[in-house]
Design a protein around this motif. Structure first.
Motif, PDB file in Angstrom:
ATOM      1  N   VAL A  72       0.839  -1.210   0.000  1.00 12.76           N
ATOM      2  CA  VAL A  72       0.000   0.000   0.000  1.00 12.76           C
ATOM      3  C   VAL A  72       0.867   1.250   0.000  1.00 12.76           C
ATOM      4  O   VAL A  72       0.540   2.247  -0.639  1.00 12.76           O
ATOM      5  CB  VAL A  72      -0.956   0.009   1.218  1.00 12.76           C
ATOM      6  CG1 VAL A  72      -1.771   1.279   1.272  1.00 12.76           C
ATOM      7  CG2 VAL A  72      -1.855  -1.202   1.199  1.00 12.76           C
ATOM      8  N   GLY A  73       1.975   1.201   0.748  1.00 10.06           N
ATOM      9  CA  GLY A  73       2.884   2.339   0.785  1.00 10.06           C
ATOM     10  C   GLY A  73       3.337   2.677   2.188  1.00 10.06           C
ATOM     11  O   GLY A  73       2.982   2.019   3.161  1.00 10.06           O
ATOM     12  N   ARG A  74       4.146   3.731   2.277  1.00 10.08           N
ATOM     13  CA  ARG A  74       4.662   4.237   3.560  1.00 10.08           C
ATOM     14  C   ARG A  74       3.946   5.532   3.892  1.00 10.08           C
ATOM     15  O   ARG A  74       3.711   6.356   3.017  1.00 10.08           O
ATOM     16  CB  ARG A  74       6.159   4.487   3.468  1.00 10.08           C
ATOM     17  CG  ARG A  74       6.984   3.227   3.311  1.00 10.08           C
ATOM     18  CD  ARG A  74       8.474   3.553   3.300  1.00 10.08           C
ATOM     19  NE  ARG A  74       8.919   4.082   4.569  1.00 10.08           N
ATOM     20  CZ  ARG A  74       9.373   3.332   5.583  1.00 10.08           C
ATOM     21  NH1 ARG A  74       9.434   2.033   5.458  1.00 10.08           N
ATOM     22  NH2 ARG A  74       9.778   3.888   6.700  1.00 10.08           N
ATOM     23  N   PHE A  75       3.647   5.693   5.161  1.00  4.48           N
ATOM     24  CA  PHE A  75       2.957   6.885   5.635  1.00  4.48           C
ATOM     25  C   PHE A  75       3.729   7.458   6.820  1.00  4.48           C
ATOM     26  O   PHE A  75       4.439   6.740   7.517  1.00  4.48           O
ATOM     27  CB  PHE A  75       1.536   6.545   6.085  1.00  4.48           C
ATOM     28  CG  PHE A  75       0.676   5.998   4.978  1.00  4.48           C
ATOM     29  CD1 PHE A  75      -0.078   6.842   4.185  1.00  4.48           C
ATOM     30  CD2 PHE A  75       0.631   4.625   4.739  1.00  4.48           C
ATOM     31  CE1 PHE A  75      -0.869   6.331   3.163  1.00  4.48           C
ATOM     32  CE2 PHE A  75      -0.156   4.113   3.719  1.00  4.48           C
ATOM     33  CZ  PHE A  75      -0.903   4.962   2.939  1.00  4.48           C
ATOM     34  N   THR A  76       3.585   8.753   7.035  1.00  3.98           N
ATOM     35  CA  THR A  76       4.136   9.408   8.213  1.00  3.98           C
ATOM     36  C   THR A  76       2.963   9.940   9.019  1.00  3.98           C
ATOM     37  O   THR A  76       2.193  10.771   8.539  1.00  3.98           O
ATOM     38  CB  THR A  76       5.090  10.552   7.830  1.00  3.98           C
ATOM     39  OG1 THR A  76       6.145  10.015   7.032  1.00  3.98           O
ATOM     40  CG2 THR A  76       5.664  11.215   9.063  1.00  3.98           C
ATOM     41  N   LEU A  77       2.836   9.425  10.230  1.00  5.31           N
ATOM     42  CA  LEU A  77       1.775   9.866  11.124  1.00  5.31           C
ATOM     43  C   LEU A  77       2.314  10.972  12.018  1.00  5.31           C
ATOM     44  O   LEU A  77       3.453  10.902  12.478  1.00  5.31           O
ATOM     45  CB  LEU A  77       1.290   8.708  11.993  1.00  5.31           C
ATOM     46  CG  LEU A  77       0.838   7.449  11.265  1.00  5.31           C
ATOM     47  CD1 LEU A  77       0.388   6.392  12.270  1.00  5.31           C
ATOM     48  CD2 LEU A  77      -0.277   7.758  10.294  1.00  5.31           C
ATOM     49  N   ALA A  78       1.508  11.983  12.273  1.00  7.98           N
ATOM     50  CA  ALA A  78       1.927  13.093  13.128  1.00  7.98           C
ATOM     51  C   ALA A  78       0.746  13.570  13.956  1.00  7.98           C
ATOM     52  O   ALA A  78      -0.374  13.678  13.443  1.00  7.98           O
ATOM     53  CB  ALA A  78       2.453  14.245  12.282  1.00  7.98           C
ATOM     54  N   PHE A  79       1.007  13.838  15.226  1.00  2.49           N
ATOM     55  CA  PHE A  79      -0.018  14.431  16.086  1.00  2.49           C
ATOM     56  C   PHE A  79       0.419  15.828  16.462  1.00  2.49           C
ATOM     57  O   PHE A  79       1.132  16.036  17.428  1.00  2.49           O
ATOM     58  CB  PHE A  79      -0.250  13.592  17.341  1.00  2.49           C
ATOM     59  CG  PHE A  79      -1.197  12.470  17.117  1.00  2.49           C
ATOM     60  CD1 PHE A  79      -2.530  12.716  16.841  1.00  2.49           C
ATOM     61  CD2 PHE A  79      -0.762  11.170  17.166  1.00  2.49           C
ATOM     62  CE1 PHE A  79      -3.411  11.674  16.615  1.00  2.49           C
ATOM     63  CE2 PHE A  79      -1.628  10.125  16.943  1.00  2.49           C
ATOM     64  CZ  PHE A  79      -2.958  10.378  16.669  1.00  2.49           C
ATOM     65  N   ASP A  80      -0.018  16.768  15.678  1.00  2.00           N
ATOM     66  CA  ASP A  80       0.207  18.174  15.960  1.00  2.00           C
ATOM     67  C   ASP A  80      -1.162  18.837  16.014  1.00  2.00           C
ATOM     68  O   ASP A  80      -2.189  18.153  16.001  1.00  2.00           O
ATOM     69  CB  ASP A  80       1.115  18.804  14.897  1.00  2.00           C
ATOM     70  CG  ASP A  80       0.595  18.607  13.477  1.00  2.00           C
ATOM     71  OD1 ASP A  80      -0.548  18.116  13.309  1.00  2.00           O
ATOM     72  OD2 ASP A  80       1.323  18.935  12.529  1.00  2.00           O
TER      73      ASP A  80
END
Length: 149
Positions: A16-24
């Protein structure tokens, strides 16, 4: 590239791919708007297993680096990779809130010496204690109405 110092975590979902998760702030607001609930409520509900809350949080976490991701995309990803995503969300939340965790530990540490509800009264005496008079003992009041003479 994910930056753990900024509360970002990489999520590799294979084909599916690579994702970058961020909690801002952007992620928190996006999650709130997706579920029409405050973030504290969403976090609590996600911990208790409410999938709608988890979906909203995942959606919000994707918005910084993957704003093209829709709720429908999130549903498809959760259907196939739910456990992997849940683990990554937990890591992202932990990475994004180290200052809050440290503050909570500091508050817990301070409560050991004088926990709430154990403080002395206004006079400095322990709560429930009987006040003691200082100085010379008082004379007993007389029953006569005339002044001593």
């Amino acid at each position: 590239m994910a930056n753990i110092g900024k509360g970002e975590v990489s999520l590799d979902l294979g084909d599916v791919g690579r994702f970058t998760l961020a909690f801002d702030m952007q992620a928190l607001v996006a999650a709130e708007e997706a579920a029409d609930r405050p973030i504290a409520d969403l976090l609590d509900r996600a911990k208790r297993g409410f999938m709608g809350a988890s979906r909203a949080i995942f959606f919000g976490a994707l918005q910084r680096h993957h704003p093209e991701t829709s709720i429908d995309d999130v549903d498809e990803l959760l259907n196939v990779h739910g456990d992997t995503i849940a683990h990554a969300l937990g890591k992202t939340l932990d990475a994004s809130m180290p200052a809050a965790d440290a503050a909570a530990r500091a508050v817990e540490g301070k409560q050991g010496a004088n926990p709430p509800g154990k403080s002395s009264g206004r006079s400095g005496a322990a709560q429930g204690s009987t006040p003691k008079r200082s100085g010379k003992p008082r004379r007993a009041a007389s029953n006569s109405s005339s002044p001593p003479g």
